[in-house]
Design an enzyme around this catalytic site. Structure first.
Site, PDB file in Angstrom:
ATOM      1  CG  PHE A 128     -44.492 -42.697  -3.707  1.00 21.45           C
ATOM      2  CD1 PHE A 128     -44.312 -42.545  -5.081  1.00 21.45           C
ATOM      3  CD2 PHE A 128     -45.501 -43.546  -3.271  1.00 21.45           C
ATOM      4  CE1 PHE A 128     -45.123 -43.218  -5.982  1.00 21.45           C
ATOM      5  CE2 PHE A 128     -46.312 -44.215  -4.168  1.00 21.45           C
ATOM      6  CZ  PHE A 128     -46.129 -44.055  -5.527  1.00 21.45           C
ATOM      7  CE  LYS A 179     -42.734 -40.007   7.381  1.00 21.10           C
ATOM      8  NZ  LYS A 179     -42.408 -40.792   6.145  1.00 21.10           N
ATOM      9  CD  GLU A 225     -41.110 -44.512   4.049  1.00 21.32           C
ATOM     10  OE1 GLU A 225     -41.689 -43.405   3.918  1.00 21.32           O
ATOM     11  OE2 GLU A 225     -41.672 -45.524   4.512  1.00 21.32           O
ATOM     12  NE  ARG A 226     -42.571 -46.635  -0.608  1.00 19.15           N
ATOM     13  CZ  ARG A 226     -43.885 -46.683  -0.556  1.00 19.15           C
ATOM     14  NH1 ARG A 226     -44.598 -46.014  -1.439  1.00 19.15           N
ATOM     15  NH2 ARG A 226     -44.492 -47.410   0.335  1.00 19.15           N
ATOM     16  CB  SER A 265     -52.587 -45.473   1.208  1.00 21.92           C
ATOM     17  OG  SER A 265     -51.983 -45.746   2.456  1.00 21.92           O
ATOM     18  CB  CYS A 292     -54.142 -38.527  -5.194  1.00 17.22           C
ATOM     19  SG  CYS A 292     -53.911 -36.774  -5.426  1.00 17.22           S
ATOM     20  CD  GLU A 350     -55.196 -45.139  -4.487  1.00 19.77           C
ATOM     21  OE1 GLU A 350     -54.870 -45.500  -3.350  1.00 19.77           O
ATOM     22  OE2 GLU A 350     -55.146 -43.948  -4.858  1.00 19.77           O
TER      23      GLU A 350
HETATM   24  P1  NAD Z   1     -48.622 -44.292   2.165  1.00 14.59           P
HETATM   25  O1  NAD Z   1     -49.916 -44.202   2.880  1.00 14.59           O
HETATM   26  O2  NAD Z   1     -47.939 -45.613   2.076  1.00 14.59           O
HETATM   27  O3  NAD Z   1     -47.536 -43.313   2.859  1.00 14.59           O
HETATM   28  C1  NAD Z   1     -47.834 -41.972   3.131  1.00 14.59           C
HETATM   29  C2  NAD Z   1     -46.991 -41.520   4.320  1.00 14.59           C
HETATM   30  O4  NAD Z   1     -47.349 -42.281   5.470  1.00 14.59           O
HETATM   31  C3  NAD Z   1     -45.497 -41.708   4.131  1.00 14.59           C
HETATM   32  O5  NAD Z   1     -44.828 -40.604   4.664  1.00 14.59           O
HETATM   33  C4  NAD Z   1     -45.190 -42.981   4.909  1.00 14.59           C
HETATM   34  O6  NAD Z   1     -43.889 -42.996   5.459  1.00 14.59           O
HETATM   35  C5  NAD Z   1     -46.225 -42.966   6.010  1.00 14.59           C
HETATM   36  N1  NAD Z   1     -46.691 -44.309   6.393  1.00 14.59           N
HETATM   37  C6  NAD Z   1     -46.791 -45.401   5.594  1.00 14.59           C
HETATM   38  N2  NAD Z   1     -47.301 -46.433   6.288  1.00 14.59           N
HETATM   39  C7  NAD Z   1     -47.534 -45.990   7.540  1.00 14.59           C
HETATM   40  C8  NAD Z   1     -48.072 -46.593   8.717  1.00 14.59           C
HETATM   41  N3  NAD Z   1     -48.458 -47.862   8.725  1.00 14.59           N
HETATM   42  N4  NAD Z   1     -48.168 -45.850   9.834  1.00 14.59           N
HETATM   43  C9  NAD Z   1     -47.784 -44.560   9.831  1.00 14.59           C
HETATM   44  N5  NAD Z   1     -47.274 -43.935   8.748  1.00 14.59           N
HETATM   45  C10 NAD Z   1     -47.153 -44.636   7.607  1.00 14.59           C
HETATM   46  O7  NAD Z   1     -48.838 -43.657   0.717  1.00 14.59           O
HETATM   47  P2  NAD Z   1     -47.827 -43.634  -0.514  1.00 14.59           P
HETATM   48  O8  NAD Z   1     -47.714 -44.998  -1.089  1.00 14.59           O
HETATM   49  O9  NAD Z   1     -46.586 -42.913  -0.167  1.00 14.59           O
HETATM   50  O10 NAD Z   1     -48.639 -42.689  -1.528  1.00 14.59           O
HETATM   51  C11 NAD Z   1     -49.642 -43.152  -2.386  1.00 14.59           C
HETATM   52  C12 NAD Z   1     -51.018 -42.966  -1.798  1.00 14.59           C
HETATM   53  O11 NAD Z   1     -51.244 -41.592  -1.478  1.00 14.59           O
HETATM   54  C13 NAD Z   1     -52.130 -43.328  -2.767  1.00 14.59           C
HETATM   55  O12 NAD Z   1     -53.119 -44.026  -2.068  1.00 14.59           O
HETATM   56  C14 NAD Z   1     -52.643 -41.979  -3.254  1.00 14.59           C
HETATM   57  O13 NAD Z   1     -53.989 -41.969  -3.706  1.00 14.59           O
HETATM   58  C15 NAD Z   1     -52.504 -41.183  -2.008  1.00 14.59           C
HETATM   59  N6  NAD Z   1     -52.491 -39.756  -2.294  1.00 14.59           N
HETATM   60  C16 NAD Z   1     -53.621 -39.048  -2.016  1.00 14.59           C
HETATM   61  C17 NAD Z   1     -53.671 -37.703  -2.304  1.00 14.59           C
HETATM   62  C18 NAD Z   1     -54.899 -36.910  -2.026  1.00 14.59           C
HETATM   63  O14 NAD Z   1     -54.874 -35.723  -2.233  1.00 14.59           O
HETATM   64  N7  NAD Z   1     -55.996 -37.478  -1.551  1.00 14.59           N
HETATM   65  C19 NAD Z   1     -52.560 -37.065  -2.865  1.00 14.59           C
HETATM   66  C20 NAD Z   1     -51.412 -37.814  -3.122  1.00 14.59           C
HETATM   67  C21 NAD Z   1     -51.390 -39.168  -2.821  1.00 14.59           C
END
Ligand code: NAD
Length: 494
Positions: free
Chosen positions: A149, A173, A176-177, A226, A281, A379
């Site tokens: 998100f 994909k 969704e937020r 994450s 991130c 984090e």
């Molecule tokens: P998230 O992991 O909750 O979601 C990321 C994506 O995965 C979304 O599209 C979500 O719909 C999907 N998803 C969520 N739970 C899932 C599951 N159990 N099974 C399959 N798919 C699932 O992350 P977020 O809260 O949207 O974003 C924040 C996180 O992203 C933080 O940890 C941040 O550090 C990380 N991030 C990392 C980078 C990087 O470059 N390393 C860049 C941006 C964000």
């Protein structure tokens, strides 16, 4: 209430699954739209459209592909403000920050416009008598991008312009937020002349993701999110034979040495810790203050944190907006409460920010934090900065390297010798020297180490081109003159 649709095969596609989620306005705390949560049927339709489109898109000339990319690049630039307003409405970050996100994403399109140069192979003349060799790279097929998100425009742009430039088709994909900007991106691609089916958007959650990870007709998966989900995506998509890059979470340190310009370091760290409410991130979430730097640095950080103007992202006066959801706010304030109750020194308390209707948490600062503390280890992904005090340079490097994450790190110093030692010693993928958020430009590649990246290829830049293509080497022989005798020995050059 606005209903968001998928975008499949060049047009909006009606949801089939019947499952939906609310999209909130984080500044008001009110729902503003519903987003469909796709099941297998929508994913399968998108994959079929993308697989079909690949047959002609992979054969489309570099000139024709580049023409579409240049047109898309110009449209994104022209729609910067529209995209930024959509980001602010659904994510909450302040408008100027959202414009910056669009610009940094657009720079990847700029890079992808150079695809004819990037895809050039190599040629070796006369490797043996009358034998030549050359290499070239080809597209993979249907690629999927699953994104978080926190950068609803930029992070998908780390992926799709390069994948498409390389001759692949793509299914996004998004989170969704904050799903809406992805639909505008799809419209801009169509306006730029991208054929139907080359870029598709399927909205959803775990159910859609799992289908993408398992689908036999998807060749490669790029994920950013994450760490637990990144690890899961990497394992599951690898098990189904796909190429995978999965970028995870982070705990980025800023190491401040006593010889640094402390006022400058404090300003830089404040911006990196609280910009986008700490939901980057590459946000700095831990300061390692070395030796005599600590007292003055903490005083400066305290003063700066108290000055940050918190408010709705679309208000001119706001420097920091809300966090993404009520759950995120409660998770972040939960960390603050538990740390304070455990006796960690709370210098600036973001829970004290005047209550508003939206999901607000103010800048928060902890001092003299132990590396065992939960608020240091995890984090938190909010506007919470912790200061750890270190006795020496070596102690600081040891602290940074003991973290399970290795996304970004910054060193503040005036010493070239310290910089050299530090940059060579840290187990972190992206290092800043007096630069707090060292996000590489689009023509370099972005990626962390350890639990910040699963897979071995970073995103965009040269590694992005490699990820979305596979190499071929051709050896050619055009004999002339008298036929040679049959030899069953392993061929060597002559
Ligand atoms: P998230 O992991 O909750 O979601 C990321 C994506 O995965 C979304 O599209 C979500 O719909 C999907 N998803 C969520 N739970 C899932 C599951 N159990 N099974 C399959 N798919 C699932 O992350 P977020 O809260 O949207 O974003 C924040 C996180 O992203 C933080 O940890 C941040 O550090 C990380 N991030 C990392 C980078 C990087 O470059 N390393 C860049 C941006 C964000």
């Amino acid at each position: 209430m606005r209903s968001i649709e998928h975008w499949i095969d060049g047009k909006p596609a009606e949801p089939l699954s019947g499952r939906t989620a609310s999209v909130w306005n984080p500044a008001t705390g009110q729902p503003q739209a519903t987003v469909p949560l796709a099941g297998s049927a929508e994913v399968d339709t998108a994959v079929a459209a993308a697989a079909q489109a690949w047959h002609s898109w992979r054969e489309t000339s570099l000139t024709a592909r580049t023409k579409v990319l240049f047109a898309f690049r110009d449209l994104v630039e022209r729609h910067t403000d529209d995209l930024a307003r959509m980001i602010t409405a659904e994510h909450g970050k302040v408008l100027d920050d959202a414009r910056g996100e669009v610009t940094r994403g657009r720079e990847v399109i700029d890079f992808a416009c150079g695809i004819p140069q990037l895809l050039k192979g190599s040629y070796s003349d006369q490797v043996s008598t009358a034998v030549d060799s050359y290499t070239f790279r080809q597209s993979l097929g249907v690629c999927a991008g699953i994104t978080p998100f926190n950068f609803p425009v930029m992070v998908p742009m780390w992926m799709h312009p390069i994948a498409i430039a390389c001759g692949n088709t793509f299914i996004l994909k998004p989170s969704e937020r904050d799903p809406s900007p992805s639909n505008l991106i799809a419209e801009l691609y169509a306006e730029a002349g991208l054929p139907a089916g080359v870029f598709n958007v399927v909205h959803g959650d775990k159910e859609a993701v799992d289908r993408l990870l398992d689908h036999p007709d998807i060749a490669a998966v790029s994920f950013v999110g994450s760490t637990p989900v990144a690890r899961y995506v990497h394992q599951r998509a690898s098990a189904s034979g796909k190429r995978v890059q999965a970028l995870g979470g982070a705990k980025n340190h800023a190491v401040v040495l006593p010889d640094a310009d402390l006022a400058d370091a404090a300003r830089q760290i404040t911006a990196a810790a609280y910009g986008s409410a700490g939901q980057r991130c590459m946000a700095i979430s831990a300061v390692v203050a070395v030796g005599s730097a600590a007292d003055e640095l903490v005083a400066l950080l305290t003063e700066q944190a108290r000055r940050v103007r918190v408010g709705p992202g679309d208000a001119e006066s706001s420097e920091m907006g809300p966090v993404i959801t009520a759950e995120a706010r409660d998770r972040i304030t939960g960390y603050v409460t538990r740390a304070a109750e455990a006796g960690v020194s709370l210098v600036v308390d973001g829970r004290e920010t005047p209550t508003r209707d939206g999901f607000f948490v103010g800048p928060t600062l902890f001092d003299t934090v132990s590396t065992d503390a939960e608020v240091y280890r995890d984090e938190v992904f909010g506007p919470v900065l912790v200061v750890v005090r270190a006795d020496s340079f070596d102690d600081a490097v040891r602290i940074v390297n003991a973290s399970e994450y290795g996304n970004g790190v910054a060193l503040f110093t005036g010493s070239g010798a310290a910089v050299r030692r530090f940059t060579r010693a840290v187990t972190v993928g992206m290092v800043g020297v007096n630069v707090p958020v060292p996000v590489p430009m689009a023509y370099h590649s972005f990626g962390g180490w350890k639990n910040s990246l699963f897979g071995d290829t970073h995103v965009h830049g040269p590694e992005g081109v490699n990820f979305y293509t596979r190499g071929k080497v051709v050896t050619t022989r055009w004999p002339s003159g008298s036929p040679s005798a049959v030899s069953l020995s392993f061929p060597t050059t002559s």
